[in-house]
Design a protein around this motif. Structure first.
Motif, PDB file in Angstrom:
ATOM      1  N   THR A 689       4.557-158.758 -39.245  1.00 18.01           N
ATOM      2  CA  THR A 689       5.488-158.406 -38.167  1.00 18.01           C
ATOM      3  C   THR A 689       6.491-157.387 -38.719  1.00 18.01           C
ATOM      4  OG1 THR A 689       7.027-160.194 -38.697  1.00 18.01           O
ATOM      5  CG2 THR A 689       5.295-160.674 -37.081  1.00 18.01           C
ATOM      6  N   ALA A 690       7.012-156.568 -37.829  1.00 14.14           N
ATOM      7  CA  ALA A 690       8.022-155.587 -38.262  1.00 14.14           C
ATOM      8  C   ALA A 690       8.757-155.032 -37.039  1.00 14.14           C
ATOM      9  CB  ALA A 690       7.369-154.453 -39.033  1.00 14.14           C
ATOM     10  N   HIS A 691      10.017-154.738 -37.262  1.00 11.38           N
ATOM     11  CA  HIS A 691      10.796-153.978 -36.272  1.00 11.38           C
ATOM     12  C   HIS A 691      11.055-152.596 -36.876  1.00 11.38           C
ATOM     13  CE1 HIS A 691      13.577-153.042 -33.064  1.00 11.38           C
ATOM     14  NE2 HIS A 691      14.441-152.612 -33.984  1.00 11.38           N
ATOM     15  N   TYR A 692      10.816-151.555 -36.098  1.00 15.20           N
ATOM     16  CA  TYR A 692      10.941-150.192 -36.633  1.00 15.20           C
ATOM     17  C   TYR A 692      11.814-149.342 -35.716  1.00 15.20           C
ATOM     18  CZ  TYR A 692       7.707-148.712 -32.981  1.00 15.20           C
ATOM     19  OH  TYR A 692       7.145-148.443 -31.769  1.00 15.20           O
ATOM     20  N   TRP A 693      12.311-148.262 -36.262  1.00 14.05           N
ATOM     21  CA  TRP A 693      12.988-147.236 -35.475  1.00 14.05           C
ATOM     22  C   TRP A 693      12.914-145.909 -36.227  1.00 14.05           C
ATOM     23  CZ3 TRP A 693      15.452-150.869 -38.351  1.00 14.05           C
ATOM     24  CH2 TRP A 693      16.448-150.458 -39.241  1.00 14.05           C
ATOM     25  N   ILE A 694      13.000-144.838 -35.491  1.00 14.23           N
ATOM     26  CA  ILE A 694      12.920-143.489 -36.059  1.00 14.23           C
ATOM     27  C   ILE A 694      14.178-142.730 -35.678  1.00 14.23           C
ATOM     28  CG2 ILE A 694      11.671-141.286 -36.053  1.00 14.23           C
ATOM     29  CD1 ILE A 694       9.132-142.829 -35.346  1.00 14.23           C
ATOM     30  N   GLU A 695      14.770-142.081 -36.645  1.00 17.59           N
ATOM     31  CA  GLU A 695      15.900-141.215 -36.389  1.00 17.59           C
ATOM     32  C   GLU A 695      16.078-140.253 -37.556  1.00 17.59           C
ATOM     33  OE1 GLU A 695      19.229-143.787 -35.816  1.00 17.59           O
ATOM     34  OE2 GLU A 695      19.499-144.205 -37.941  1.00 17.59           O
ATOM     35  N   GLN A 696      16.510-139.057 -37.229  1.00 16.58           N
ATOM     36  CA  GLN A 696      16.798-138.030 -38.226  1.00 16.58           C
ATOM     37  C   GLN A 696      15.658-137.847 -39.227  1.00 16.58           C
ATOM     38  OE1 GLN A 696      20.607-139.071 -39.920  1.00 16.58           O
ATOM     39  NE2 GLN A 696      21.702-138.532 -38.042  1.00 16.58           N
ATOM     40  N   LEU A 699      11.365-142.911 -40.729  1.00 19.29           N
ATOM     41  CA  LEU A 699      10.871-144.120 -40.094  1.00 19.29           C
ATOM     42  C   LEU A 699      11.465-145.310 -40.832  1.00 19.29           C
ATOM     43  CD1 LEU A 699       9.006-145.790 -38.238  1.00 19.29           C
ATOM     44  CD2 LEU A 699       7.182-145.434 -39.932  1.00 19.29           C
ATOM     45  N   TYR A 700      12.300-146.061 -40.121  1.00 22.10           N
ATOM     46  CA  TYR A 700      12.962-147.222 -40.712  1.00 22.10           C
ATOM     47  C   TYR A 700      12.240-148.491 -40.272  1.00 22.10           C
ATOM     48  CZ  TYR A 700      16.906-144.112 -41.672  1.00 22.10           C
ATOM     49  OH  TYR A 700      17.711-143.101 -42.124  1.00 22.10           O
ATOM     50  N   CYS A 701      12.388-149.550 -41.126  1.00 26.53           N
ATOM     51  CA  CYS A 701      11.857-150.850 -40.739  1.00 26.53           C
ATOM     52  C   CYS A 701      12.752-151.936 -41.323  1.00 26.53           C
ATOM     53  CB  CYS A 701      10.413-151.023 -41.205  1.00 26.53           C
ATOM     54  SG  CYS A 701      10.256-151.223 -43.000  1.00 26.53           S
ATOM     55  N   ARG A 702      12.743-153.058 -40.661  1.00 27.37           N
ATOM     56  CA  ARG A 702      13.372-154.272 -41.180  1.00 27.37           C
ATOM     57  C   ARG A 702      12.510-155.451 -40.726  1.00 27.37           C
ATOM     58  NH1 ARG A 702      15.930-156.665 -36.931  1.00 27.37           N
ATOM     59  NH2 ARG A 702      16.718-155.320 -35.259  1.00 27.37           N
ATOM     60  N   ASP A 703      12.661-156.535 -41.407  1.00 28.25           N
ATOM     61  CA  ASP A 703      11.861-157.719 -41.093  1.00 28.25           C
ATOM     62  C   ASP A 703      10.369-157.409 -41.130  1.00 28.25           C
ATOM     63  OD1 ASP A 703      14.258-159.032 -40.656  1.00 28.25           O
ATOM     64  OD2 ASP A 703      14.280-158.531 -38.512  1.00 28.25           O
ATOM     65  N   TRP A 704      10.001-156.519 -42.083  1.00 26.36           N
ATOM     66  CA  TRP A 704       8.571-156.227 -42.255  1.00 26.36           C
ATOM     67  C   TRP A 704       8.013-157.284 -43.201  1.00 26.36           C
ATOM     68  CZ3 TRP A 704       6.278-151.109 -44.674  1.00 26.36           C
ATOM     69  CH2 TRP A 704       4.883-151.145 -44.547  1.00 26.36           C
TER      70      TRP A 704
END
Length: 801
Positions: A689-696, A699-704
């Protein structure tokens, strides 16, 4: 005999002396003061104006005459100008001896210099009530009053006016004109019988101006003049031009006709004839600004001639009848900012009472043959009808538009349209016919511009609407087929795309295959797009794309509903196949700034191939394999890949039931340094499982989190689109998996109930990863475990005691 002669001489001498004495007495008696005292009250009694006369003189020598100087007639109250009429001189002299037989022979009538200032505003004009009405009789018009005041005796002679300025300021209509330095001379003959008069002579104007809210004309170049022979019937208020020639800009216009009962109920018939005249003279009439805007290369060449009759409208009508023809021939020139060349063999304008029709003969615009005709009827509430037919070769159109690049073109656009409706209300206009595109081709030498290999189809107009039939666009291997109906298109086009409701396009779109990357090439820096207009309209329809490629990603079986309004394109109910799985979602693109559109995509993807997805969007390919479920919202701006990725934003979640990773060299490096045999660079994955986001651009992730062969991974951090790494990795290893290494020996101090916990920092790049122990977290965990173990040992010791 001598006695008779003596008597005659004595009588003659006596008469001569008596005549001289009478003249001397008259001159002494009729002083300037007596004349002014007599003339001014009479004039003011009959005029609704204050009048001022500086001097008045009467003369007897050489004829009976009256000379008035500096005559000023005041303006009516409420108007702007200080005076209505001013004359420096009014000099009238008649021959004496014809008076004895009852004839009036004008020896001299001189008027001017001076000015006549006419005004009109919302309340009326300043000349209607210049003559006081006779309250004892039935009210009469100024013309009737003038006729009643005329002597019922024969009058003949010459009249001259010099330097007269005549102006009209129409404040209500925001128009004005002025004829400056108007000069004229005419011979006048008036007969007592039926009170008829005849005049012929010439009037010239040295300068002047004409102004409306949008139009200014300087009459200095025109120098208009009128040569006339006029017969007037003053009793029946009729005028007849037996011959009149009006000349302006060197163009003679011959006038003839009749006018009866001047005023609102006037009855007239006028014939106008212009002999063949060069158009250059006609266009000299136009203001320079207008002429240079419409014809920047100068006025067109050609000739004009006209024969037109104008007659008074029928009872109850407001517009006069016009009959005749106006012919323009051999027209050649260029038009507008693009300087479109045109050549017209003939332009035939026919007038038939309330109908005017225009027909072209041998017309070419930019070497494109055009046939056109138009007719207007009922001028009070005009209706217009007409048609146009032409076939435009694309190669010629490129030359007309002066496309700055080089392009291979072909095909043609065939136009066959007719229309009719009320000229005052364009929304009622109806257009019928069709515009057919036949194998239109456009392929630029600039490979960043979308090629058009074949655009074919038909737009059929019926009344206010249009239907799109068999419309196909092919670009390389891509094909797009559209059909539908456009409502309220005709009013929108006729109103210049504004001030009316936008047209609505209901359509169906189908494509067997479309490669958007090829149609809209990446890194498109071209400033010269192909000639495809983007219309501000409302559209709604459905799409079906069998196969597509976008940013190198293959899609299949894509369906959805498309809406377009206010420059925003929205695609809803999207369904399709991608990366071996399925997708649903919605998308929106804002084209307000067409050079850099803004997009947003919300998607739910099921069972898509992880490696393909990561390879396309992160460059982290070849390391994670298996089916993932992906949900997210993506946004960005631009039309080329680099711009899109630089602006890309996203947020969402990823899950994977089972999969595997491979080729993670940093794990092998870690295993060797830490002597942990269970850490491998490849292996199976469960429950990721993972939560991701993209900015600047990252590609970021947390709780991966995921598990591989008993080792639990918990990863947080980011990877850049440039390949840079910045992760914190926590490993949870079983205690028995420590082998003979140091961690196995100190497992109780680094681990916990779940096993040995180890925190790592992963930096560097894909190619050269840098791995380091996170000493801060490991130290804190070591201290916590050491404290807990010491406490447990102390508790056990106490219990033993």
């Amino acid at each position: 005999m001598n006695r008779l002669i003596r008597v005659v001489l004595i009588l003659a001498g006596t008469l001569a002396v008596a005549f001289v004495l009478a003249l001397v007495f008259a001159r002494l008696y009729f002083t300037d003061e007596k004349i002014l005292a007599t003339v001014r009250p009479q004039l003011e009694q009959n005029l609704n104006r204050e009048i001022d006369i500086q001097s008045a003189k009467i003369s007897f020598w050489g004829g009976l005459g009256v000379r008035l100087e500096q005559v000023t007639l005041g303006n009516a109250p409420g108007f702007t100008r200080p005076v209505f009429l001013h004359l420096d001189e009014l000099d009238v002299k008649v021959r004496f001896w014809p008076l004895l037989s009852g004839d009036v022979v004008l020896d001299r009538v001189l008027i001017g210099p001076g000015e006549l200032r006419l005004e009109r505003d919302a309340h009326g004009n300043n000349w209607t009530n210049i003559v006081k009405p006779d309250t004892t009789t039935v009210p009469v018009t100024p013309v009737d009053s003038a006729i009643a005041a005329l002597p019922r005796i024969p009058v003949a002679g010459d009249m001259e006016f010099i330097g007269i300025t005549v102006s009209l300021d129409d404040y209500a209509a925001e128009t004005s004109f002025e004829l400056a330095q108007t000069n004229g001379r005419l011979e006048l003959t008036a007969q007592e019988e039926e009170l008829t008069a005849r005049a012929h002579g010439r009037i010239t104007v040295d300068s002047g101006k004409f102004h409306t809210g949008t139009f200014d004309l300087d009459l200095t170049k025109a120098r208009p003049g009128l040569d006339f022979d006029l017969r007037m019937g003053l009793m029946d208020k009729s005028f007849a031009w037996e011959q009149a020639t009006l000349t302006a800009f060197g163009i003679p216009v011959t006038l003839s006709g009749t006018l009866k009962n001047p005023g609102d109920s006037a009855v007239y018939a006028i014939e106008i004839m212009i002999e063949q005249t060069a158009l250059g003279r006609i266009f000299d009439i136009l203001p320079d600004t207008l002429r240079s805007t419409v014809f920047p290369d100068g006025p067109p060449t050609g000739e004009l001639q006209a024969e037109v009759g104008i007659s008074s409208p029928p009872p109850g009508g407001t517009f006069p009848y016009a009959e005749g023809k106006i012919l323009l021939s051999n027209l050649n020139g260029s038009l507008g900012e693009r300087k479109l060349p045109f050549a017209i063999g003939g332009l035939d304008i026919r007038l038939n009472k309330t109908v005017a029709s225009v027909t072209t003969q041998s017309m070419n615009v930019a070497d494109i043959p055009v046939s056109a005709n138009v007719a207007v009827d009922q001028f009070a509430s005009p209706n217009v009808s007409g048609g146009i037919n032409c076939t435009i070769e694309m190669a010629r159109l490129v030359n007309v538009l002066k496309y700055p690049g080089t392009a291979e073109t072909g095909g043609q656009i065939a136009i066959a349209l007719s229309g009719f409706g009320a000229l005052k209300n364009w929304q009622t206009m109806s257009v019928n016919g069709q515009v057919a595109l036949q194998n239109v081709r456009w392929r630029s030498a600039d490979t960043t511009v979308m090629p058009l290999d074949d655009v074919s189809g038909m737009i059929r107009f019926t009344g206010r609407e249009a239907s799109v039939e068999r419309f196909t666009l092919r670009s390389g291997p891509s094909t797009v087929e559209i059909k539908g109906r456009i409502h309220e298109l005709v009013p929108y086009l006729l109103h210049g795309f504004k001030d009316v409701a936008k047209p609505r396009f209901d359509f169906e779109l189908h494509s067997p295959f479309i490669d958007l990357d090829q149609m809209f090439p990446e890194d498109d820096t071209s400033s010269v797009p192909p000639p495809l207009p983007l219309v501000d309209m409302i559209a709604e329809g459905v799409m079906q794309v069998d196969s597509a490629v976008y940013f190198g990603v293959p899609f299949g079986g894509v369906t959805g509903r498309i809406t377009y309004a206010d420059w925003i394109l929205a695609i809803s109910e999207i369904n399709g196949r991608v990366y071996g799985g399925t997708m649903t979602g919605n998308a929106q693109v804002d084209f307000t700034d067409f050079t850099r559109p803004v997009f947003e995509l919300k998607t739910e993807s099921q069972q898509i191939e992880a490696n393909e997805f990561l390879s396309d969007f992160t460059g982290f390919g070849g390391h994670l394999f298996g089916r993932i479920n992906l949900s997210g919202t993506f946004g960005g701006a631009g039309v080329e890949g680099g711009d899109v990725f630089r602006s890309l934003t996203a947020t969402g979640d990823v899950t994977m039931r089972e999969g595997r990773f491979a080729g993670l060299a940093f794990l092998s490096t870690l295993a060797g340094r830490a002597q942990i045999a269970d850490i491998k660079d490849s292996g199976p994955i469960k429950d990721m499982t993972a939560h991701y986001w993209i900015e600047q651009g990252r590609l970021y992730c947390r709780d991966w989190r995921f598990t591989s062969e008993g080792i639990m991974y918990d990863i947080a951090g980011s990877v850049g689109f440039d390949g840079s790494l910045d992760y914190r990795v926590q490993l949870q290893l079983p205690k028995q998996g420590g082998g003979s290494g140091l961690l196995s020996q100190l497992g109780d101090l680094f681990g916990g109930a779940g096993g040995i916990a180890l925190d790592l920092a992963l930096t560097g790049t894909y190619a050269n990863p840098v791995i380091a122990l996170d000493t801060k977290n490991n130290r804190r965990r070591f201290e916590d475990n050491l404290r807990d173990n010491a406490k447990n040992l102390l508790d056990q010791t106490r219990r033993r005691k």
